[in-house]
Design a protein around this motif. Structure first.
Motif, PDB file in Angstrom:
ATOM      1  N   GLN A 195      88.064  27.626   8.127  1.00 24.86           N
ATOM      2  CA  GLN A 195      88.690  26.325   7.939  1.00 24.86           C
ATOM      3  C   GLN A 195      88.246  25.782   6.589  1.00 24.86           C
ATOM      4  OE1 GLN A 195      88.732  23.660  11.506  1.00 24.86           O
ATOM      5  NE2 GLN A 195      87.378  25.208  12.385  1.00 24.86           N
ATOM      6  N   LEU A 196      89.214  25.416   5.754  1.00 32.39           N
ATOM      7  CA  LEU A 196      88.917  24.975   4.400  1.00 32.39           C
ATOM      8  C   LEU A 196      88.870  23.460   4.282  1.00 32.39           C
ATOM      9  CD1 LEU A 196      91.075  27.311   2.092  1.00 32.39           C
ATOM     10  CD2 LEU A 196      88.671  27.548   2.724  1.00 32.39           C
ATOM     11  N   ASN A 197      88.035  23.007   3.342  1.00 34.04           N
ATOM     12  CA  ASN A 197      87.990  21.610   2.901  1.00 34.04           C
ATOM     13  C   ASN A 197      87.831  20.624   4.047  1.00 34.04           C
ATOM     14  OD1 ASN A 197      88.271  22.519   0.240  1.00 34.04           O
ATOM     15  ND2 ASN A 197      90.498  22.556   0.414  1.00 34.04           N
ATOM     16  N   ILE A 198      86.833  20.909   4.866  1.00 35.34           N
ATOM     17  CA  ILE A 198      86.493  20.033   5.983  1.00 35.34           C
ATOM     18  C   ILE A 198      85.377  19.082   5.543  1.00 35.34           C
ATOM     19  CG2 ILE A 198      87.175  21.667   7.769  1.00 35.34           C
ATOM     20  CD1 ILE A 198      84.235  22.505   7.936  1.00 35.34           C
ATOM     21  N   PRO A 199      85.299  17.871   6.114  1.00 33.32           N
ATOM     22  CA  PRO A 199      84.195  16.965   5.763  1.00 33.32           C
ATOM     23  C   PRO A 199      82.880  17.481   6.338  1.00 33.32           C
ATOM     24  CG  PRO A 199      85.550  16.032   7.521  1.00 33.32           C
ATOM     25  CD  PRO A 199      86.270  17.259   7.057  1.00 33.32           C
ATOM     26  N   LEU A 200      81.820  17.388   5.534  1.00 35.66           N
ATOM     27  CA  LEU A 200      80.509  17.864   5.964  1.00 35.66           C
ATOM     28  C   LEU A 200      79.482  16.757   5.758  1.00 35.66           C
ATOM     29  CD1 LEU A 200      80.472  21.426   4.342  1.00 35.66           C
ATOM     30  CD2 LEU A 200      80.839  20.885   6.761  1.00 35.66           C
ATOM     31  N   PRO A 201      78.650  16.465   6.760  1.00 36.45           N
ATOM     32  CA  PRO A 201      77.605  15.462   6.580  1.00 36.45           C
ATOM     33  C   PRO A 201      76.547  15.945   5.595  1.00 36.45           C
ATOM     34  CG  PRO A 201      77.363  16.572   8.696  1.00 36.45           C
ATOM     35  CD  PRO A 201      78.674  17.032   8.123  1.00 36.45           C
ATOM     36  N   ALA A 202      75.862  15.024   4.945  1.00 37.83           N
ATOM     37  CA  ALA A 202      74.851  15.376   3.943  1.00 37.83           C
ATOM     38  C   ALA A 202      73.717  16.196   4.539  1.00 37.83           C
ATOM     39  CB  ALA A 202      74.309  14.102   3.301  1.00 37.83           C
ATOM     40  N   SER A 203      73.461  16.031   5.829  1.00 41.30           N
ATOM     41  CA  SER A 203      72.351  16.731   6.479  1.00 41.30           C
ATOM     42  C   SER A 203      72.634  18.213   6.737  1.00 41.30           C
ATOM     43  CB  SER A 203      72.030  16.050   7.809  1.00 41.30           C
ATOM     44  OG  SER A 203      73.168  16.088   8.676  1.00 41.30           O
ATOM     45  N   THR A 204      73.855  18.660   6.481  1.00 43.25           N
ATOM     46  CA  THR A 204      74.230  20.043   6.787  1.00 43.25           C
ATOM     47  C   THR A 204      73.310  21.043   6.106  1.00 43.25           C
ATOM     48  OG1 THR A 204      76.552  19.415   7.050  1.00 43.25           O
ATOM     49  CG2 THR A 204      76.095  21.744   6.678  1.00 43.25           C
ATOM     50  N   PHE A 205      72.885  20.752   4.880  1.00 46.20           N
ATOM     51  CA  PHE A 205      72.148  21.726   4.089  1.00 46.20           C
ATOM     52  C   PHE A 205      70.671  21.359   3.934  1.00 46.20           C
ATOM     53  CE2 PHE A 205      76.591  21.500   2.812  1.00 46.20           C
ATOM     54  CZ  PHE A 205      76.994  22.781   3.112  1.00 46.20           C
ATOM     55  N   THR A 206      70.164  20.539   4.823  1.00 43.63           N
ATOM     56  CA  THR A 206      68.743  20.224   4.833  1.00 43.63           C
ATOM     57  C   THR A 206      68.078  20.943   5.999  1.00 43.63           C
ATOM     58  OG1 THR A 206      69.077  18.244   6.190  1.00 43.63           O
ATOM     59  CG2 THR A 206      69.145  17.977   3.796  1.00 43.63           C
ATOM     60  N   PHE A 207      66.792  21.258   5.838  1.00 41.31           N
ATOM     61  CA  PHE A 207      66.073  21.954   6.907  1.00 41.31           C
ATOM     62  C   PHE A 207      64.618  21.506   6.909  1.00 41.31           C
ATOM     63  CE2 PHE A 207      63.335  25.417   8.370  1.00 41.31           C
ATOM     64  CZ  PHE A 207      63.843  25.608   9.647  1.00 41.31           C
ATOM     65  N   THR A 208      64.126  21.119   8.072  1.00 38.56           N
ATOM     66  CA  THR A 208      62.726  20.760   8.266  1.00 38.56           C
ATOM     67  C   THR A 208      62.119  21.727   9.280  1.00 38.56           C
ATOM     68  OG1 THR A 208      63.197  18.420   7.854  1.00 38.56           O
ATOM     69  CG2 THR A 208      61.120  18.963   8.960  1.00 38.56           C
ATOM     70  N   PRO A 209      61.111  22.503   8.889  1.00 38.42           N
ATOM     71  CA  PRO A 209      60.509  23.455   9.840  1.00 38.42           C
ATOM     72  C   PRO A 209      59.952  22.728  11.054  1.00 38.42           C
ATOM     73  CG  PRO A 209      59.755  23.883   7.594  1.00 38.42           C
ATOM     74  CD  PRO A 209      60.474  22.562   7.568  1.00 38.42           C
TER      75      PRO A 209
END
Length: 227
Positions: free
Chosen positions: A203-217
């Motif tokens: 699926q192209l050009n979908i809205p993504l929240p800013a937290s999608t690419f954050t990671f906390t161990p």
């Protein structure tokens, strides 16, 4: 300390609107790839990845390439240079690029590894497709033969002016296109190993929240920070 890294191979089938697919399939593989890079800002989908190798000298030589590893999972990307490569089978492992660093989370090992993106990021299959978008700054695109119902674009890494060679571990890269979407990716190294990737349900050009690419161990996890 043990670090287990992603491995792979790919196979294909994607979703696209019928009318758009018909028109886009008339385009060459290179044209479809250029258009995909140009219009895709975000996307998510599923993947199947396989790693293959040629038979060893003591093995039957008429069997062709042998599958030595297969993984499945989901991916999310956002240009420039952000993606999540989430392996779910046969083990749980997550590779995250947040634009500055590359993070690998291995659930079984309870271990998170952080490293600067740099060339490590550039050499991942995910980054080749979903990276900064300046694909032709790093590769020469050549039309490949049509096979498996796909139109193929071959990517030839450009030599670095300062070094005269490219640091990518692959000697051959090909992307199979259909309906304006990448359905398969094949990578070969100088030792005869092949990685094949199939992409599905894109699926192209979908809205993504800013937290999608954050990671906390999680608490208690082993954390490695490599330079």
């Amino acid at each position: 300390m043990t670090i287990r890294f992603l491995s792979g191979a790919f196979c294909a089938a994607l979703l696209a609107l019928p009318n758009a697919s018909f028109a886009q399939d008339a385009q060459s593989g290179v044209e479809q790839l250029r258009q995909f890079v140009r219009i895709s800002k975000t996307a998510e989908g599923e993947f199947v990845q396989q790693q293959l190798r040629a038979p060893k000298p003591n093995e039957p030589q008429d069997k062709g390439l042998k599958v030595i590893r297969k993984t499945e999972g989901r991916f999310i990307f956002q240009r420039p240079g952000r993606f999540v490569w989430d392996t779910t089978k046969p083990f749980e492992q997550r590779l995250i690029a947040d634009g500055k660093q590359l993070i690998m989370w291995d659930k079984d090992l309870n271990q998170a590894t952080f490293r600067p993106a740099g060339q490590v990021l550039a050499s991942t299959p995910a980054a080749i497709l979903f990276g900064e978008g300046a694909l032709e700054q790093h590769f020469d695109l050549e039309e490949g033969a049509e096979r498996s119902g796909l139109r193929w674009a071959n990517l030839r890494p450009k030599a670095k002016p300062s070094a005269g060679s490219n640091d990518l571990p692959y000697t051959s890269i090909a992307i199979g296109m259909s309906g304006g979407l990448p359905r398969a990716l094949e990578l070969m190294d100088g030792l005869g190993s092949v990685v094949q990737l199939s992409l599905m349900q894109i699926q192209l050009n979908i809205p993504l929240p800013a937290s999608t690419f954050t990671f906390t161990p999680p608490a208690g996890a082993e954390v490695l920070r490599l330079k």
